[in-house]
Design a protein around this motif. Structure first.
Motif, PDB file in Angstrom:
ATOM      1  N   ALA A  67       0.934  -1.600   0.234  1.00  0.00           N
ATOM      2  CA  ALA A  67      -0.212   0.305   0.116  1.00  0.00           C
ATOM      3  C   ALA A  67       0.374   1.682  -0.193  1.00  0.00           C
ATOM      4  CB  ALA A  67      -0.696   0.102   1.033  1.00  0.00           C
ATOM      5  N   GLU A  68       1.499   1.016   0.767  1.00  0.00           N
ATOM      6  CA  GLU A  68       3.167   2.554   0.497  1.00  0.00           C
ATOM      7  C   GLU A  68       3.464   2.392  -0.711  1.00  0.00           C
ATOM      8  OE1 GLU A  68       6.501   4.264   3.535  1.00  0.00           O
ATOM      9  OE2 GLU A  68       6.016   1.754   3.703  1.00  0.00           O
ATOM     10  N   THR A  69       3.948   0.926  -1.745  1.00  0.00           N
ATOM     11  CA  THR A  69       4.752   1.375  -2.966  1.00  0.00           C
ATOM     12  C   THR A  69       3.246   1.982  -4.197  1.00  0.00           C
ATOM     13  OG1 THR A  69       5.955  -0.309  -2.218  1.00  0.00           O
ATOM     14  CG2 THR A  69       5.101   0.445  -4.805  1.00  0.00           C
ATOM     15  N   ILE A  70       2.008   2.087  -3.492  1.00  0.00           N
ATOM     16  CA  ILE A  70       0.794   2.000  -4.458  1.00  0.00           C
ATOM     17  C   ILE A  70       0.816   4.025  -4.008  1.00  0.00           C
ATOM     18  CG2 ILE A  70      -1.394   2.008  -4.885  1.00  0.00           C
ATOM     19  CD1 ILE A  70      -1.433  -1.319  -4.252  1.00  0.00           C
ATOM     20  N   GLU A  71       0.422   3.688  -3.112  1.00  0.00           N
ATOM     21  CA  GLU A  71       0.470   5.569  -2.347  1.00  0.00           C
ATOM     22  C   GLU A  71       1.755   6.305  -3.774  1.00  0.00           C
ATOM     23  OE1 GLU A  71      -0.758   8.264   1.293  1.00  0.00           O
ATOM     24  OE2 GLU A  71       1.288   6.908   1.805  1.00  0.00           O
TER      25      GLU A  71
ATOM     26  N   TYR B  39       1.296   6.110  -6.827  1.00  0.00           N
ATOM     27  CA  TYR B  39      -0.434   7.270  -7.421  1.00  0.00           C
ATOM     28  C   TYR B  39       0.309   8.848  -7.190  1.00  0.00           C
ATOM     29  CZ  TYR B  39      -3.273   3.430  -8.791  1.00  0.00           C
ATOM     30  OH  TYR B  39      -3.974   2.943 -10.067  1.00  0.00           O
TER      31      TYR B  39
ATOM     32  N   GLY C  37      -7.633   8.241  -7.798  1.00  0.00           N
ATOM     33  CA  GLY C  37      -6.588   7.122  -7.945  1.00  0.00           C
ATOM     34  C   GLY C  37      -5.397   7.223  -6.223  1.00  0.00           C
ATOM     35  N   ALA C  38      -5.578   8.848  -6.699  1.00  0.00           N
ATOM     36  CA  ALA C  38      -4.449   9.111  -5.217  1.00  0.00           C
ATOM     37  C   ALA C  38      -5.322   8.975  -4.101  1.00  0.00           C
ATOM     38  CB  ALA C  38      -3.625  10.958  -5.975  1.00  0.00           C
TER      39      ALA C  38
ATOM     40  N   SER D   7      -5.962   5.244  -3.323  1.00  0.00           N
ATOM     41  CA  SER D   7      -4.317   4.878  -2.172  1.00  0.00           C
ATOM     42  C   SER D   7      -4.006   4.946  -0.866  1.00  0.00           C
ATOM     43  CB  SER D   7      -3.344   5.051  -3.952  1.00  0.00           C
ATOM     44  OG  SER D   7      -2.240   6.648  -2.983  1.00  0.00           O
ATOM     45  N   HIS D   8      -4.949   6.028  -1.009  1.00  0.00           N
ATOM     46  CA  HIS D   8      -4.266   6.973   0.168  1.00  0.00           C
ATOM     47  C   HIS D   8      -5.062   6.386   1.316  1.00  0.00           C
ATOM     48  CE1 HIS D   8      -2.802   9.649   3.796  1.00  0.00           C
ATOM     49  NE2 HIS D   8      -4.586   9.908   3.993  1.00  0.00           N
TER      50      HIS D   8
ATOM     51  N   PHE E  27      -6.484   3.345   1.146  1.00  0.00           N
ATOM     52  CA  PHE E  27      -5.864   2.080   0.806  1.00  0.00           C
ATOM     53  C   PHE E  27      -4.675   1.868   2.233  1.00  0.00           C
ATOM     54  CE2 PHE E  27      -3.419  -1.231  -1.236  1.00  0.00           C
ATOM     55  CZ  PHE E  27      -4.033  -2.450  -0.159  1.00  0.00           C
ATOM     56  N   LYS E  28      -3.954   2.934   1.823  1.00  0.00           N
ATOM     57  CA  LYS E  28      -2.536   2.857   2.431  1.00  0.00           C
ATOM     58  C   LYS E  28      -2.900   2.740   4.059  1.00  0.00           C
ATOM     59  CE  LYS E  28       1.410   5.017   3.987  1.00  0.00           C
ATOM     60  NZ  LYS E  28       1.143   5.631   5.448  1.00  0.00           N
TER      61      LYS E  28
END
Length: 285
Positions: free
Chosen positions: A92-96, A99, A108-109, A112-113, A115-116
């Motif tokens: 989740a940190e990588t995805i944030e 994005y 999306g950003a 992602s936040h 989700f993290k």
């Protein structure tokens, strides 16, 4: 008493203990040999033999191995659950970061936040709310059950040694009675040794006859609370995961959720991949 001398009190005590044990081992070995040659009567306890046979047949061959495997698998499940949430948090940190580098204000950003934040709460909840109860209700009872088997086996071994001592004392008493000694203390001493050996043996023998079948009967009730606790904790983990992931979905457009439900997202992903393949920098040549 010297603590620094060449021979201390504890050295002497230890040597005496080893010497006593060695003598007992020799005496028991001699008794076993004499029993095999028919010179000393061997006590046959059918009731104990039946209970020990049942214990060896099921517990030693099946139940003990199953408990050890269950403890190993339960530990692996705990480690896997912890590893999954920890890895999910890193993901989740990588995805944030991915994005956020493109557009921090995009859907999306924000998703992602969210989700993290959700997976960090889930990871923290596992360590805070589940690991302690899992250890207390599952791992510790399994560990205690597996610790019982060596103790029971040791009690059986001790019982068999005490039986040899009793048979030897009985044989000695019989010889003193059949061939009276001029020493008036010899018969009372042999009688006392016989009575003491009999009392110790019967105490251990009766305990094992009583408790070996109880160990077999209690194996299922013993694990019932642990099994129920495992189911409840898995349900709690799944429910919390679903609740937190559902909260993330609100950051996606309605059509994304509809497309996912209709199974159309795969086609959309493939279409984007095809556009990337058509870029010259992604070409095969």
């Amino acid at each position: 008493m010297s603590w620094t001398g060449s021979v201390s009190y504890f050295d002497v005590a230890y040597r005496d203990l080893i010497s006593t044990r060695f003598k007992k081992s020799l005496n028991r070995a001699g008794t076993t040999v004499l029993q095999k040659t028919g010179q000393i009567e061997r006590t046959i306890d059918r009731e104990f033999a039946d209970e020990e046979s049942k214990y060896r047949a099921y517990v030693h061959q099946h139940f003990e191995k199953e408990c050890q495997a269950l403890q190993k698998d339960a530990k692996q499940y705990q480690d896997a659950m912890r590893s999954m949430t920890t890895t999910q948090a890193r993901l989740a940190e990588t995805i944030e970061t991915f994005y956020g580098a493109a557009d921090r204000s995009s859907d999306g950003a924000m998703a992602s936040h969210a989700f993290k934040s959700a997976v960090e709460e889930l990871d923290g909840g596992i360590q805070r709310e589940l690991e302690g109860p899992y250890r207390t209700t599952i791992m510790e009872p399994l560990g205690k059950m597996n610790a019982y088997f060596p103790v029971v086996n040791e009690h059986i071994t001790k019982r068999n040694k005490k039986l040899l001592d009793f048979d030897a004392a009985r044989s000695k008493l019989r010889k003193v009675i059949e061939k009276p000694s001029e020493d008036p203390t010899k018969l009372p001493k042999a009688q006392q040794e016989h009575d003491d050996a009999k009392e110790v043996f019967e105490l251990m023998n009766d305990q094992l006859i009583s408790e070996l079948p109880q160990l077999l009967d209690l194996r299922i009730p013993y694990f019932d609370p642990s099994f129920e606790a495992m189911i409840r904790m898995q349900c709690k983990f799944a429910e919390e995961g679903y609740e937190k992931m559902s909260a993330v979905q609100r950051y996606f457009p309605d059509n994304v959720r509809d497309d996912y439900a209709a199974g159309q997202l795969d086609a959309q992903v493939e279409a984007v991949l095809q556009e990337m393949r058509e870029l010259s920098i992604c070409g095969a040549n």
